[in-house]
Each structure stands twice: as C-alpha cells, then as structure tokens.
Design a protein around this motif. Structure first.
Motif, PDB file in Angstrom:
ATOM      1  N   LYS A  16       0.827  -1.205   0.000  1.00  0.00           N
ATOM      2  CA  LYS A  16       0.000   0.000   0.000  1.00  0.00           C
ATOM      3  C   LYS A  16       0.867   1.263   0.000  1.00  0.00           C
ATOM      4  O   LYS A  16       0.556   2.248  -0.676  1.00  0.00           O
ATOM      5  N   LEU A  17       1.978   1.216   0.731  1.00  0.00           N
ATOM      6  CA  LEU A  17       2.918   2.341   0.766  1.00  0.00           C
ATOM      7  C   LEU A  17       3.491   2.590  -0.621  1.00  0.00           C
ATOM      8  O   LEU A  17       3.572   3.732  -1.072  1.00  0.00           O
ATOM      9  N   TRP A  18       3.866   1.515  -1.301  1.00  0.00           N
ATOM     10  CA  TRP A  18       4.426   1.655  -2.653  1.00  0.00           C
ATOM     11  C   TRP A  18       3.381   2.205  -3.621  1.00  0.00           C
ATOM     12  O   TRP A  18       3.675   3.070  -4.441  1.00  0.00           O
ATOM     13  N   LYS A  19       2.152   1.704  -3.495  1.00  0.00           N
ATOM     14  CA  LYS A  19       1.084   2.154  -4.387  1.00  0.00           C
ATOM     15  C   LYS A  19       0.733   3.625  -4.128  1.00  0.00           C
ATOM     16  O   LYS A  19       0.345   4.348  -5.046  1.00  0.00           O
ATOM     17  N   ALA A  20       0.884   4.074  -2.891  1.00  0.00           N
ATOM     18  CA  ALA A  20       0.561   5.460  -2.534  1.00  0.00           C
ATOM     19  C   ALA A  20       1.449   6.461  -3.267  1.00  0.00           C
ATOM     20  O   ALA A  20       1.069   7.622  -3.439  1.00  0.00           O
ATOM     21  N   ARG A  21       2.621   6.027  -3.720  1.00  0.00           N
ATOM     22  CA  ARG A  21       3.519   6.921  -4.470  1.00  0.00           C
ATOM     23  C   ARG A  21       2.865   7.482  -5.719  1.00  0.00           C
ATOM     24  O   ARG A  21       3.076   8.632  -6.069  1.00  0.00           O
ATOM     25  N   VAL A  22       2.111   6.631  -6.412  1.00  0.00           N
ATOM     26  CA  VAL A  22       1.620   7.013  -7.733  1.00  0.00           C
ATOM     27  C   VAL A  22       0.104   7.034  -7.852  1.00  0.00           C
ATOM     28  O   VAL A  22      -0.418   7.537  -8.843  1.00  0.00           O
ATOM     29  N   ASP A  23      -0.615   6.480  -6.873  1.00  0.00           N
ATOM     30  CA  ASP A  23      -2.064   6.355  -6.963  1.00  0.00           C
ATOM     31  C   ASP A  23      -2.736   7.183  -5.876  1.00  0.00           C
ATOM     32  O   ASP A  23      -2.610   6.882  -4.690  1.00  0.00           O
ATOM     33  N   ASP A  24      -3.444   8.227  -6.283  1.00  0.00           N
ATOM     34  CA  ASP A  24      -4.121   9.101  -5.320  1.00  0.00           C
ATOM     35  C   ASP A  24      -5.300   8.432  -4.633  1.00  0.00           C
ATOM     36  O   ASP A  24      -5.743   8.881  -3.587  1.00  0.00           O
ATOM     37  N   SER A  25      -5.821   7.355  -5.207  1.00  0.00           N
ATOM     38  CA  SER A  25      -6.980   6.699  -4.621  1.00  0.00           C
ATOM     39  C   SER A  25      -6.633   5.941  -3.338  1.00  0.00           C
ATOM     40  O   SER A  25      -7.523   5.583  -2.576  1.00  0.00           O
ATOM     41  N   VAL A  26      -5.359   5.696  -3.081  1.00  0.00           N
ATOM     42  CA  VAL A  26      -4.929   4.977  -1.880  1.00  0.00           C
ATOM     43  C   VAL A  26      -5.144   5.833  -0.635  1.00  0.00           C
ATOM     44  O   VAL A  26      -5.440   5.334   0.434  1.00  0.00           O
ATOM     45  N   GLY A  27      -5.006   7.120  -0.788  1.00  0.00           N
ATOM     46  CA  GLY A  27      -5.126   8.017   0.362  1.00  0.00           C
ATOM     47  C   GLY A  27      -3.930   8.944   0.391  1.00  0.00           C
ATOM     48  O   GLY A  27      -3.414   9.324  -0.655  1.00  0.00           O
ATOM     49  N   ASP A  28      -3.508   9.280   1.602  1.00  0.00           N
ATOM     50  CA  ASP A  28      -2.387  10.215   1.704  1.00  0.00           C
ATOM     51  C   ASP A  28      -1.076   9.551   1.285  1.00  0.00           C
ATOM     52  O   ASP A  28      -0.892   8.347   1.395  1.00  0.00           O
ATOM     53  N   ASP A  29      -0.179  10.363   0.781  1.00  0.00           N
ATOM     54  CA  ASP A  29       1.096   9.903   0.253  1.00  0.00           C
ATOM     55  C   ASP A  29       2.213  10.370   1.188  1.00  0.00           C
ATOM     56  O   ASP A  29       2.508  11.557   1.250  1.00  0.00           O
ATOM     57  N   PRO A  30       2.873   9.461   1.915  1.00  0.00           N
ATOM     58  CA  PRO A  30       3.926   9.876   2.834  1.00  0.00           C
ATOM     59  C   PRO A  30       5.274  10.124   2.162  1.00  0.00           C
ATOM     60  O   PRO A  30       6.198  10.618   2.795  1.00  0.00           O
TER      61      PRO A  30
END
Length: 130
Positions: A16-30
């Motif tokens: 999920k952390l890796w996906k958050a880099r490029v996908d805004d639908s995951v939620g916040d991006d750390p």
C-alpha cells in the motif's frame, strides 16, 4: 501457507505504501521528493503516523514495531531496489538519527518509464545550443 504470508500486515502495508507513491486513490502519500541521488524517501516517523492512519486500532507502540517490519517487507518486495539510510537531524535543539526508506534516483523500477517529477509536469531541462 502462501496466502497467510501474502496477507501479513507488514507486507500489505508495504504494498500500500508503494502504491501510494503514484495512486491518489490509496489516500495520503507519505513519500517526499528527494534531491541529488535520492528520487523519493519516507522517514520512519512519518511512516509510523501513516500506518496509524491506514489501520484503525493500532497503538503507537505497535505502529513503531510495524515500521521496521514494513520497511523490511518493502525491501523484500522491491528486490532491494529501495534502500534504508540513516540521517542525523536536529529538532527542538536535540540531535537524533532517523531511518529513511529511500528510492534511489538510478533505481530501475519496472513499469515506470520516467521519473515521477516528469510525470507531474515540471519542466525538463533542454539541450544547450551554442
């Protein structure tokens, strides 16, 4: 047995952390943009807070343990394309060392043809004519 390993919380959080880099639908991006030889990075303290926002009911002490496990899972899933570096910082007059999960600028990431900054529309450096 494979299903239980794939559903382990640190592995799911790493994905999920890796996906958050490029996908805004995951939620916040750390992830934060790096400089020089670092494309992007996540501080361990930011990762702890991110984990608590992603998973409800996790205590701060358990989140702290999950940070190490999630970093290890991310390194494993990335086949060591990511790196862990320690960085000394100062906050409120105190000096401390914090771990960072780092995506090196020269890492070959399958499926990504260009860097994230180029995808964000920032200007590229053109050739110099003269």
């Amino acid at each position: 047995m494979r299903r239980s390993a794939a559903n382990a919380l640190p592995t799911r959080l790493a994905a999920k952390l890796w996906k958050a880099r490029v996908d805004d639908s995951v939620g916040d991006d750390p992830w934060k943009t790096g400089c020089k030889d670092v494309a992007e990075y996540v501080k361990a303290s930011d990762l702890k807070h991110w984990i608590r926002r992603q998973e409800t009911g996790i205590s701060e002490t358990y989140a702290k343990k999950l940070v190490s496990r999630t970093i290890d899972a991310a390194l494993d899933l990335s086949k060591n394309r990511l790196a862990v570096r320690k960085r000394t910082e100062r906050k409120n007059g105190l000096e401390y060392t914090e771990r960072r999960l780092v995506l090196p600028a020269n890492a070959a990431i399958p499926g990504e043809s260009s860097s994230r900054t180029e995808q964000n529309g920032e200007p590229k450096t053109g050739g110099v004519h003269g």
